[in-house]
Design an enzyme around this catalytic site. Structure first.
Site, PDB file in Angstrom:
ATOM      1  N   ASP A 260       0.852  -1.199   0.000  1.00 25.43           N
ATOM      2  CA  ASP A 260       0.000   0.000   0.000  1.00 25.43           C
ATOM      3  C   ASP A 260       0.887   1.248   0.000  1.00 25.43           C
ATOM      4  OD1 ASP A 260      -2.414   1.402  -0.058  1.00 25.43           O
ATOM      5  OD2 ASP A 260      -2.596   1.471   2.125  1.00 25.43           O
ATOM      6  N   ILE A 294      -4.069   7.238   8.691  1.00 31.72           N
ATOM      7  CA  ILE A 294      -2.920   6.714   7.952  1.00 31.72           C
ATOM      8  C   ILE A 294      -3.184   6.896   6.461  1.00 31.72           C
ATOM      9  CG2 ILE A 294      -1.479   4.695   7.533  1.00 31.72           C
ATOM     10  CD1 ILE A 294      -2.430   3.590  10.209  1.00 31.72           C
TER      11      ILE A 294
END
Length: 366
Positions: A260, A294
């Site tokens: 990611d 995040i």
């Protein structure tokens, strides 16, 4: 060509192994009496969820940036990757598809992953809420037509209006349907699975947290035999204990390590951008500027492998999770993802302390 070392195959470790390579393919994997330096030889990593790295991004649809981001991750052992975009206007989705299609044709990328825009507002995380909308079969059909075989995976929140129809369409078109960034109930998640979704996008993150009386998407995905669950093994997105527990539930055949990663991977702390949103990286952790959310990661796949090993996963299972399982999740396991005769010779040589020494792709050291 022959490569010797501690060879990791899906079946086990050959302590004194030798890989014979011919025409860019693995022709044979044997035991050998030849001396070697004790280095590990593992399959090239397959990252099915990555937004950028090395200061470059996939999310703007710029082909030159995409090549540089892919080259950065190749240096960390990722020999197969999907270029993941974030929620965007349809015009950007289409233009990125057209610009990235040649990179899929020449093998730089394995395909495109649209992480959005068909996601939950409540669980959108670092996705730009301005672009979120209900799934559109018309948009999806046009994207697949525009990209040919380039569009490989699309993440959808299964509770959104039209989601089930969109998932069924993707399956008919040969595109992997993933579930993520979702506030779905357990039952709504299983409806998405029944419609044909086969991947859980960074499970635990960007979704309703589990509760013993309302298990939600996490328990549904971990328990569904047909689902491959993505896990971001960076110690920030998931506690090591959570990673160990979750992969113990799924087993290595249904667990895929992903990064990611955003453009800040491999870079210094500072200010960056993701999908039009300002991101600040501090101590290697990316968050939306001024917020606690995040925003992707600064992870690389070699570091994810080390983290999984540190959490108690065996070397054989960690390599399956970093290569074999994600390759199968996107339908490429007949070509890449393991040290096995007949597959493309994608290899990573790791030192005894698990640092990348060199990387081979298609039989060539890169």
């Amino acid at each position: 060509m022959r490569v010797a070392g501690r060879v990791v195959t899906p079946e086990g470790v050959i302590e004194d192994g030798e890989i014979v390579i011919d025409g860019g393919l693995i022709s044979r994997v044997d035991s050998t009496s030849a001396a070697h330096d004790g280095h590990w030889i593992v399959p090239g990593f397959v990252d099915i969820h990555v937004h950028g790295g090395g200061g470059y991004t996939f999310t703007t649809g710029d082909a030159d940036e995409a090549r540089k981001a892919a080259a950065f991750h190749l240096g960390h052992g990722t020999t197969t990757m999907l270029a993941s975009l974030v929620s965007s206007p349809f015009e950007l989705m289409r233009s990125a598809t057209e610009r990235f299609a040649p990179l899929v044709d020449d093998g730089t990328l394995a395909g495109i992953h649209f992480e959005g825009p068909y996601l939950s507002e409540l669980r959108c995380g670092a996705q730009n809420p301005e672009y979120l909308r209900d799934p559109s079969t018309e948009e999806l059909t046009e994207l697949v037509r525009a990209g040919g075989r380039a569009v490989r995976m699309v993440t959808i929140a299964p509770e959104r209006a039209g989601a089930i129809e969109a998932i069924k369409l993707l399956v008919r078109l040969g595109v992997v349907a993933a579930l993520g960034h979702t506030d779905a109930t357990y039952e709504q998640t299983l409806a998405g699975v029944a419609a044909g979704a086969t991947v859980g996008t960074h499970v635990f993150n960007g979704m309703r947290p589990p509760h013993h009386r309302a298990p939600g998407p996490v328990f549904a995905m971990l328990g569904a035999p047909s689902m491959v669950c993505e896990f971001i093994a960076d110690g920030t997105h998931l506690h090591d204990g959570t990673l160990a527990f979750a992969t113990g539930v799924t087993g290595p055949a249904r667990a895929a390590l992903i990064t990611d990663a955003m453009s800040a991977a491999g870079m210094t702390d500072g200010d960056y951008e993701l999908g039009g949103l300002a991101v600040t990286v501090a101590d290697g952790v990316a968050r939306l500027a001024g917020k606690d959310s995040i925003a992707g990661s600064t992870l690389t796949m070699d570091a994810a492998l080390r983290r999984a090993l540190g959490a108690g996963v065996s070397m054989v299972d960690a390599c399956r999770m970093a290569s074999t399982t994600p390759a199968g999740a996107i339908g490429m396991d007949a070509t890449v993802g393991a040290v096995r005769a007949g597959l493309r010779a994608d290899l990573v040589e790791l030192s005894e302390d698990l640092r990348v020494v060199r990387v081979m792709r298609g039989g060539e050291w890169v």
